[in-house]
Design a protein around this motif. Structure first.
Motif, short mmCIF file in Angstrom:
data_model
loop_
_atom_site.label_atom_id
_atom_site.label_comp_id
_atom_site.label_asym_id
_atom_site.label_seq_id
_atom_site.Cartn_x
_atom_site.Cartn_y
_atom_site.Cartn_z
N UNK A 249 0.76 -1.14 0.09
CA UNK A 249 -0.08 0.09 -0.23
C UNK A 249 0.87 1.35 -0.13
N UNK A 250 1.81 1.31 0.82
CA UNK A 250 2.72 2.41 0.85
C UNK A 250 3.31 2.57 -0.51
N UNK B 234 3.20 5.97 -3.09
CA UNK B 234 4.65 6.93 -3.31
C UNK B 234 5.00 6.90 -4.78
N UNK B 235 4.72 5.31 -5.33
CA UNK B 235 5.48 5.07 -6.75
C UNK B 235 6.66 5.26 -7.10
N UNK C 127 8.78 8.86 0.72
CA UNK C 127 9.61 8.41 -0.43
C UNK C 127 10.89 8.11 0.24
N UNK C 128 11.66 8.97 0.86
CA UNK C 128 12.76 8.74 1.47
C UNK C 128 12.87 7.55 2.57
N UNK D 46 5.96 -5.43 -6.79
CA UNK D 46 4.59 -5.50 -7.44
C UNK D 46 3.78 -4.31 -7.41
N UNK D 47 3.85 -3.41 -6.37
CA UNK D 47 3.19 -2.05 -6.23
C UNK D 47 3.70 -1.17 -7.47
N UNK D 48 4.96 -1.07 -7.73
CA UNK D 48 5.57 -0.25 -8.42
C UNK D 48 4.85 -0.88 -10.04
N UNK D 49 5.03 -1.95 -10.40
CA UNK D 49 4.43 -2.48 -11.60
C UNK D 49 3.08 -2.24 -11.83
#
Length: 336
Positions: free
Chosen positions: A46-47, A51-52, A123-124, A173-176
């Motif tokens: 989820x995080x 963020x992406x 993000x950091x 998986x989230x980024x994809x």
């Protein structure tokens, strides 16, 4: 759906309710703890989705500073504690061992979520979480070698590899999926994800506080001592980091650095070290959850003041160099 945005708006209080419920009804642990790994993976997913990949990975120029901060947190700090405890013969004492292991641990998996809750850029924190797990085997080797009670670091290597795999799988998986699920995310989508994160963190806390209620009934004096140590170990590094960064006029990643300075994944060592070493620390680990999950509620005003002060000093410093007037440097800066 309005439930998740509602939970996002009241995330700090929701976590406090979960914390109180977990202490009052420790029996709920038996239902939550078997799913702890899956809950952590869902929280990381989820995080990372919020963020992406572009914001999470950042520019390559950030890598050096991130690595330097992590080496201070995970290597220099525990070695300094060892140097202080060794002359007094305290390396085998449970309080000293708890603090050393805490400082040697990688960032907490919920660090990005906690950073977001205090008004910072997550993000950091996500970058530090991933890199901190990557370097954990290397940073623990010298620390464990100086702790006779641990007998080497072989166990932590396997545990760190497993947790790193979970982190990489969930974030990857989230980024994809982000271009498919959130091609153009707006405030409404972010509110949904923030609410989901708050709900997941509230459920997770239920699995981590089971030792507190029995201790409160059977040995309240010992509980008070461990609780005081947990608050000092969690909030102390946060306050120190906020003070140092704000005095230096450096608002960049201030919230992420302060959050990770005080919030570490000491629970990882439960599956990597002998039970004879970790059993005396279970109460400390349970107590450590209290300041951790109270941080968004009690520390957010301090985080905001320190960010505003750091930003103001940074603008003032640039004005002195350029000779330009940038307005009121003490005014709170625009936050996300």
């Amino acid at each position: 759906m309005t439930l998740l945005p509602f939970l996002a708006r009241h995330a700090r209080w929701l976590m406090l309710i979960g914390l109180a419920f977990g202490i009052a009804v420790p029996q709920v642990t038996q239902f939550v703890r078997p799913w702890l790994s899956e809950l952590v993976a869902a929280m990381l997913f989820t995080a990372a989705l919020r963020i992406g990949p572009r914001a999470a990975l950042g520019a390559m120029g950030h890598l050096r500073g991130t690595l330097g901060a992590l080496l201070v947190f995970q290597l220099i700090c525990p070695l300094a504690l060892i140097a202080l405890a060794a002359p007094f013969g305290l390396l085998d004492s449970p309080p000293a061992l708890a603090l050393i292991l805490l400082m040697a641990a990688a960032p907490l998996a919920s660090s990005p979520n906690l950073t977001l809750m205090v008004g910072g850029d997550p993000a950091p924190a996500l970058r530090m979480l991933i890199l901190g797990m990557v370097i954990l085997p290397a940073t623990t080797l010298p620390v464990f070698a100086l702790l006779p009670a641990l007998g080497g670091a072989a166990g932590i290597l396997d545990a760190a590899a497993k947790l790193l795999l979970v982190i990489l799988a969930a974030t990857g998986l989230a980024f994809a999926l982000r271009p498919l699920l959130l091609p153009r995310p707006g405030p409404a989508a972010f509110a949904q994800l923030d609410g989901a994160s708050a709900l997941l963190m509230t459920v997770i806390v239920l699995a981590l506080t089971s030792e507190i209620r029995p201790a409160l009934i059977e040995r309240p004096g010992e509980l008070l001592g461990w609780m005081a140590l947990a608050f000092a170990a969690n909030l102390g590094p946060q306050v120190l980091t906020l003070w140092l960064r704000s005095r230096g006029g450096r608002p960049e990643a201030l919230e992420a650095l302060a959050m990770i300075a005080g919030n570490r994944n000491i629970g990882l060592f439960l599956v990597a070290l002998p039970a004879g070493v970790t059993d005396p620390l279970l109460l400390f680990i349970g107590c450590y959850q209290v300041p951790m999950f109270l941080t968004p509620l009690v520390m957010t005003p301090l985080y905001r003041r320190c960010h505003a002060r750091a930003a103001g000093l940074g603008i003032a410093g640039r004005s002195a160099i350029t000779g330009k007037d940038n307005g009121d440097c003490n005014a709170p800066q625009s936050r996300r």
